[in-house]
Design a protein around this motif. Structure first.
Motif, PDB file in Angstrom:
ATOM      1  N   HIS A 117       0.791  -1.232   0.000  1.00  0.00           N
ATOM      2  CA  HIS A 117       0.000   0.000   0.000  1.00  0.00           C
ATOM      3  C   HIS A 117       0.830   1.292   0.000  1.00  0.00           C
ATOM      4  O   HIS A 117       0.258   2.375  -0.121  1.00  0.00           O
ATOM      5  N   LEU A 120       4.316   7.652   0.740  1.00  0.00           N
ATOM      6  CA  LEU A 120       2.999   7.324   0.208  1.00  0.00           C
ATOM      7  C   LEU A 120       2.994   7.373  -1.320  1.00  0.00           C
ATOM      8  O   LEU A 120       3.679   8.192  -1.934  1.00  0.00           O
ATOM      9  N   LYS A 178       0.151   8.009  -2.907  1.00  0.00           N
ATOM     10  CA  LYS A 178      -0.727   9.153  -3.073  1.00  0.00           C
ATOM     11  C   LYS A 178      -1.186   9.605  -1.695  1.00  0.00           C
ATOM     12  O   LYS A 178      -1.048   8.866  -0.709  1.00  0.00           O
ATOM     13  N   GLU A 179      -1.701  10.816  -1.617  1.00  0.00           N
ATOM     14  CA  GLU A 179      -2.100  11.374  -0.326  1.00  0.00           C
ATOM     15  C   GLU A 179      -3.399  10.745   0.161  1.00  0.00           C
ATOM     16  O   GLU A 179      -4.443  11.376   0.251  1.00  0.00           O
ATOM     17  N   ASN A 180      -3.303   9.464   0.481  1.00  0.00           N
ATOM     18  CA  ASN A 180      -4.451   8.724   1.014  1.00  0.00           C
ATOM     19  C   ASN A 180      -3.960   7.886   2.184  1.00  0.00           C
ATOM     20  O   ASN A 180      -3.101   7.002   2.018  1.00  0.00           O
ATOM     21  N   THR A 181      -4.494   8.141   3.365  1.00  0.00           N
ATOM     22  CA  THR A 181      -4.030   7.462   4.580  1.00  0.00           C
ATOM     23  C   THR A 181      -5.037   6.440   5.098  1.00  0.00           C
ATOM     24  O   THR A 181      -4.963   6.036   6.261  1.00  0.00           O
ATOM     25  N   ASP A 182      -5.969   6.020   4.264  1.00  0.00           N
ATOM     26  CA  ASP A 182      -6.961   5.035   4.714  1.00  0.00           C
ATOM     27  C   ASP A 182      -6.320   3.701   5.063  1.00  0.00           C
ATOM     28  O   ASP A 182      -6.859   2.921   5.867  1.00  0.00           O
TER      29      ASP A 182
END
Length: 227
Positions: free
Chosen positions: A172, A196, A198-202
């Motif tokens: 991820h 990361l 992409k700027e997604n921390t889910d």
């Protein structure tokens, strides 16, 4: 023989002669320009600050330091004897305040240098030099990297959960590098430096819900906390 002394005779060689050594116009001009340069340095510092907690007191110190340095150098350049005494007096001064941010040192030296150059009469150098330094600071100091680094703090139950968390991060995130590992009975704590995709921390929420993972925390990291 006349043995009477007047007030001016007592101080004639040391005090009264120095009153007019620096004109009021020079004093006002130097202090006004020092205030202007100090204010400019303060504004650049405020604009480029990227630390954890901004200190307005330090910003005000930059203004005061520029003016104090200019006043001191103005006095030194007007009297050679005073300059020798000033060197001896300042040599015993010690400052114990810790500098928390590396860039704060650059701003302190900038304020001192601006005051020195200004009081020495090199006004164009002080003004244009400060403008150029300010532009360089604005352009390069506060630039952000293309990929923001983060630290993932993961608390696991055992080595199996550790391996599962490692494989999950590999799927991820762009990059995951182990920075530290702490193991004790029934718990393993891992610190990963990650990049990361992409700027997604889910993913950190999904990681915390995995079997054997007690908790997962994601924090911003600028390279100064862990070695």
């Amino acid at each position: 023989m006349n043995n009477t002394f007047s007030f001016s005779d007592v101080f004639k060689s040391s005090f009264l002669e120095n009153i007019a050594s620096v004109s009021l116009l020079d004093m006002a001009l130097v202090l006004l320009l020092a205030f202007g340069l100090g204010l400019f340095i303060f504004l650049v510092y405020k604009k480029t600050y990227s630390g954890v907690m901004y200190s307005a007191g330090f910003g005000g110190t930059l203004i005061a330091l520029t003016m104090i340095t200019a006043m001191t150098i103005l006095a030194v350049t007007s009297n050679v004897v005073l300059s020798l005494g000033m060197v001896g007096a300042l040599s015993i001064v010690r400052f114990r305040t810790a500098i928390k941010e590396p860039m704060d040192i650059a701003f302190l030296f900038w304020a001192i240098a601006a005051g020195i150059v200004l009081a020495a009469g090199m006004i164009p150098l002080a003004v244009f030099g400060s403008v150029i330094i300010g532009i360089v600071m604005l352009l390069f100091v506060n630039r952000k990297a293309g990929q923001n680094p983060y630290i993932a703090v993961i608390s696991c139950r055992d080595s199996a959960a550790e391996q599962a968390a490692k494989e999950f991060l590999a799927q991820h995130v762009e990059k995951a590098v182990i920075k530290s590992k702490t193991a004790q009975a029934g718990q393993i704590e891992l610190n990963y430096e990650i990049r990361l995709r992409k700027e997604n921390t889910d993913f950190i929420t999904q990681l915390s819900e995995m079997d054997g993972v007690h908790s997962a925390v994601l924090v911003s990291y600028n390279g100064d906390y862990l070695g």
